[in-house]
Design a protein around this motif. Structure first.
Motif, PDB file in Angstrom:
ATOM      1  N   ASP A 164      79.446  -5.172  34.411  1.00 63.08           N
ATOM      2  CA  ASP A 164      80.789  -4.589  34.427  1.00 63.08           C
ATOM      3  C   ASP A 164      81.383  -4.563  33.031  1.00 63.08           C
ATOM      4  O   ASP A 164      82.567  -4.259  32.869  1.00 63.08           O
ATOM      5  CB  ASP A 164      81.715  -5.381  35.357  1.00 63.08           C
ATOM      6  CG  ASP A 164      81.328  -5.221  36.814  1.00 63.08           C
ATOM      7  OD1 ASP A 164      80.919  -4.104  37.193  1.00 63.08           O
ATOM      8  OD2 ASP A 164      81.422  -6.210  37.554  1.00 63.08           O
ATOM      9  N   GLY A 165      80.601  -4.941  32.030  1.00 67.87           N
ATOM     10  CA  GLY A 165      81.099  -4.900  30.665  1.00 67.87           C
ATOM     11  C   GLY A 165      80.851  -6.205  29.934  1.00 67.87           C
ATOM     12  O   GLY A 165      80.196  -7.116  30.436  1.00 67.87           O
ATOM     13  N   ILE A 166      81.368  -6.260  28.733  1.00 70.98           N
ATOM     14  CA  ILE A 166      81.224  -7.425  27.866  1.00 70.98           C
ATOM     15  C   ILE A 166      82.521  -8.216  27.910  1.00 70.98           C
ATOM     16  O   ILE A 166      83.595  -7.662  27.650  1.00 70.98           O
ATOM     17  CB  ILE A 166      80.948  -6.988  26.413  1.00 70.98           C
ATOM     18  CG1 ILE A 166      79.650  -6.189  26.324  1.00 70.98           C
ATOM     19  CG2 ILE A 166      80.921  -8.202  25.477  1.00 70.98           C
ATOM     20  CD1 ILE A 166      79.460  -5.485  24.983  1.00 70.98           C
ATOM     21  N   ILE A 167      82.440  -9.487  28.227  1.00 73.52           N
ATOM     22  CA  ILE A 167      83.623 -10.348  28.196  1.00 73.52           C
ATOM     23  C   ILE A 167      83.653 -11.032  26.842  1.00 73.52           C
ATOM     24  O   ILE A 167      82.663 -11.634  26.425  1.00 73.52           O
ATOM     25  CB  ILE A 167      83.595 -11.361  29.347  1.00 73.52           C
ATOM     26  CG1 ILE A 167      83.665 -10.608  30.677  1.00 73.52           C
ATOM     27  CG2 ILE A 167      84.745 -12.354  29.217  1.00 73.52           C
ATOM     28  CD1 ILE A 167      83.499 -11.490  31.892  1.00 73.52           C
ATOM     29  N   THR A 168      84.786 -10.938  26.151  1.00 71.63           N
ATOM     30  CA  THR A 168      84.878 -11.481  24.800  1.00 71.63           C
ATOM     31  C   THR A 168      86.275 -12.008  24.505  1.00 71.63           C
ATOM     32  O   THR A 168      87.249 -11.580  25.121  1.00 71.63           O
ATOM     33  CB  THR A 168      84.504 -10.394  23.759  1.00 71.63           C
ATOM     34  OG1 THR A 168      84.522 -10.983  22.451  1.00 71.63           O
ATOM     35  CG2 THR A 168      85.477  -9.223  23.789  1.00 71.63           C
ATOM     36  N   THR A 169      86.338 -12.929  23.566  1.00 69.43           N
ATOM     37  CA  THR A 169      87.622 -13.392  23.039  1.00 69.43           C
ATOM     38  C   THR A 169      87.958 -12.674  21.734  1.00 69.43           C
ATOM     39  O   THR A 169      89.039 -12.880  21.188  1.00 69.43           O
ATOM     40  CB  THR A 169      87.588 -14.905  22.749  1.00 69.43           C
ATOM     41  OG1 THR A 169      86.528 -15.165  21.825  1.00 69.43           O
ATOM     42  CG2 THR A 169      87.383 -15.709  24.031  1.00 69.43           C
TER      43      THR A 169
ATOM     44  N   GLN B 265      92.163 -19.316  24.682  1.00 70.41           N
ATOM     45  CA  GLN B 265      92.009 -17.963  24.166  1.00 70.41           C
ATOM     46  C   GLN B 265      92.063 -16.956  25.309  1.00 70.41           C
ATOM     47  O   GLN B 265      91.600 -17.236  26.421  1.00 70.41           O
ATOM     48  CB  GLN B 265      90.677 -17.798  23.425  1.00 70.41           C
ATOM     49  CG  GLN B 265      90.584 -18.630  22.155  1.00 70.41           C
ATOM     50  CD  GLN B 265      89.331 -18.297  21.386  1.00 70.41           C
ATOM     51  OE1 GLN B 265      89.135 -17.161  20.988  1.00 70.41           O
ATOM     52  NE2 GLN B 265      88.476 -19.283  21.189  1.00 70.41           N
ATOM     53  N   GLN B 266      92.570 -15.774  24.982  1.00 72.33           N
ATOM     54  CA  GLN B 266      92.610 -14.658  25.913  1.00 72.33           C
ATOM     55  C   GLN B 266      91.227 -14.023  25.999  1.00 72.33           C
ATOM     56  O   GLN B 266      90.546 -13.895  24.979  1.00 72.33           O
ATOM     57  CB  GLN B 266      93.607 -13.625  25.380  1.00 72.33           C
ATOM     58  CG  GLN B 266      93.886 -12.479  26.302  1.00 72.33           C
ATOM     59  CD  GLN B 266      94.828 -12.893  27.402  1.00 72.33           C
ATOM     60  OE1 GLN B 266      95.913 -13.359  27.142  1.00 72.33           O
ATOM     61  NE2 GLN B 266      94.394 -12.719  28.634  1.00 72.33           N
ATOM     62  N   LEU B 267      90.804 -13.627  27.202  1.00 74.82           N
ATOM     63  CA  LEU B 267      89.541 -12.911  27.376  1.00 74.82           C
ATOM     64  C   LEU B 267      89.807 -11.433  27.641  1.00 74.82           C
ATOM     65  O   LEU B 267      90.718 -11.084  28.400  1.00 74.82           O
ATOM     66  CB  LEU B 267      88.764 -13.473  28.569  1.00 74.82           C
ATOM     67  CG  LEU B 267      88.166 -14.855  28.439  1.00 74.82           C
ATOM     68  CD1 LEU B 267      87.585 -15.303  29.782  1.00 74.82           C
ATOM     69  CD2 LEU B 267      87.093 -14.887  27.373  1.00 74.82           C
ATOM     70  N   LEU B 268      88.995 -10.592  27.017  1.00 74.46           N
ATOM     71  CA  LEU B 268      89.021  -9.158  27.272  1.00 74.46           C
ATOM     72  C   LEU B 268      87.697  -8.747  27.903  1.00 74.46           C
ATOM     73  O   LEU B 268      86.685  -9.423  27.720  1.00 74.46           O
ATOM     74  CB  LEU B 268      89.190  -8.367  25.971  1.00 74.46           C
ATOM     75  CG  LEU B 268      90.454  -8.591  25.169  1.00 74.46           C
ATOM     76  CD1 LEU B 268      90.391  -7.780  23.875  1.00 74.46           C
ATOM     77  CD2 LEU B 268      91.683  -8.208  25.977  1.00 74.46           C
ATOM     78  N   ARG B 269      87.706  -7.622  28.614  1.00 67.45           N
ATOM     79  CA  ARG B 269      86.460  -7.027  29.121  1.00 67.45           C
ATOM     80  C   ARG B 269      86.328  -5.643  28.489  1.00 67.45           C
ATOM     81  O   ARG B 269      87.200  -4.789  28.674  1.00 67.45           O
ATOM     82  CB  ARG B 269      86.486  -6.922  30.642  1.00 67.45           C
ATOM     83  CG  ARG B 269      85.195  -6.358  31.224  1.00 67.45           C
ATOM     84  CD  ARG B 269      85.249  -6.239  32.731  1.00 67.45           C
ATOM     85  NE  ARG B 269      85.172  -7.524  33.401  1.00 67.45           N
ATOM     86  CZ  ARG B 269      84.036  -8.173  33.659  1.00 67.45           C
ATOM     87  NH1 ARG B 269      82.877  -7.653  33.287  1.00 67.45           N
ATOM     88  NH2 ARG B 269      84.057  -9.328  34.291  1.00 67.45           N
ATOM     89  N   LEU B 270      85.247  -5.458  27.735  1.00 61.72           N
ATOM     90  CA  LEU B 270      84.955  -4.180  27.096  1.00 61.72           C
ATOM     91  C   LEU B 270      84.057  -3.405  28.062  1.00 61.72           C
ATOM     92  O   LEU B 270      82.929  -3.823  28.321  1.00 61.72           O
ATOM     93  CB  LEU B 270      84.247  -4.385  25.758  1.00 61.72           C
ATOM     94  CG  LEU B 270      84.853  -5.433  24.814  1.00 61.72           C
ATOM     95  CD1 LEU B 270      84.024  -5.539  23.542  1.00 61.72           C
ATOM     96  CD2 LEU B 270      86.310  -5.124  24.506  1.00 61.72           C
TER      97      LEU B 270
END
Ligand SMILES: [Zn+2]
Length: 154
Positions: free
Chosen positions: A62-67, A137-142
């Motif tokens: 579903d994508g890359i999870i990153t900080t 830290q906040q996580l984003l999904r790319l």
């Protein structure tokens, strides 16, 4: 997580992320180093991610999870010259879609008298386990990305 906030004071401490600055940068999609506008072209916004040597960034389907927030061109060149983890492996991506995903933080076990640090965790928003986590830290999904073929490190 609470931390001292003293903009423009001190020296960079590589690997020690300031929670409030990280959250501000990811939520406003600002460069992870200079906090200005990241590089963007019709293929998307520029992202620089550390990877395992010779491997692409981990995608769970579903994508890359990153900080990591996005980055501008001058700061990507600076980071590639000076950031030790990037020497092992990295990916330069053009990202067209990103969502706020959740938090990376410290999970605690609550006892009658105190909270005991249990482990570092990542949880999506809506997960009931968030109640026992101090967000760091906040996580984003790319979710829509491709290799940044237009960008060559110098
Ligand atoms: Zn920058």
């Amino acid at each position: 997580m609470r931390q001292v906030h003293a903009p423009d004071q001190g020296v960079p401490q590589y690997g020690k992320i300031h929670s409030a600055r990280q959250r501000h940068a990811v939520l406003h999609l600002l460069c992870q180093i200079c906090a200005q506008e990241p590089d963007e072209n019709p293929d998307g916004v520029l992202w620089l991610l550390p990877t395992l040597p010779g491997r692409p960034p981990e995608d769970d389907g579903d994508g890359i999870i990153t900080t990591y927030p996005p980055i501008c061109q001058p700061c990507s060149r600076l980071a590639l010259r000076q950031c030790p983890p990037l020497r092992r492996g990295y990916a330069l991506l053009r990202v067209r879609d990103v969502q706020v995903h959740g938090i990376h933080g410290a999970a605690f076990t609550l006892t009658a008298s105190r909270a005991v640090l249990h482990e570092a965790v990542e949880h999506a928003y809506g997960d009931p386990a968030l109640a026992k986590v101090v967000a760091v830290q906040q996580l984003l999904r790319l979710t829509d990305y491709q290799a940044a073929g237009d960008t060559e490190p110098q």
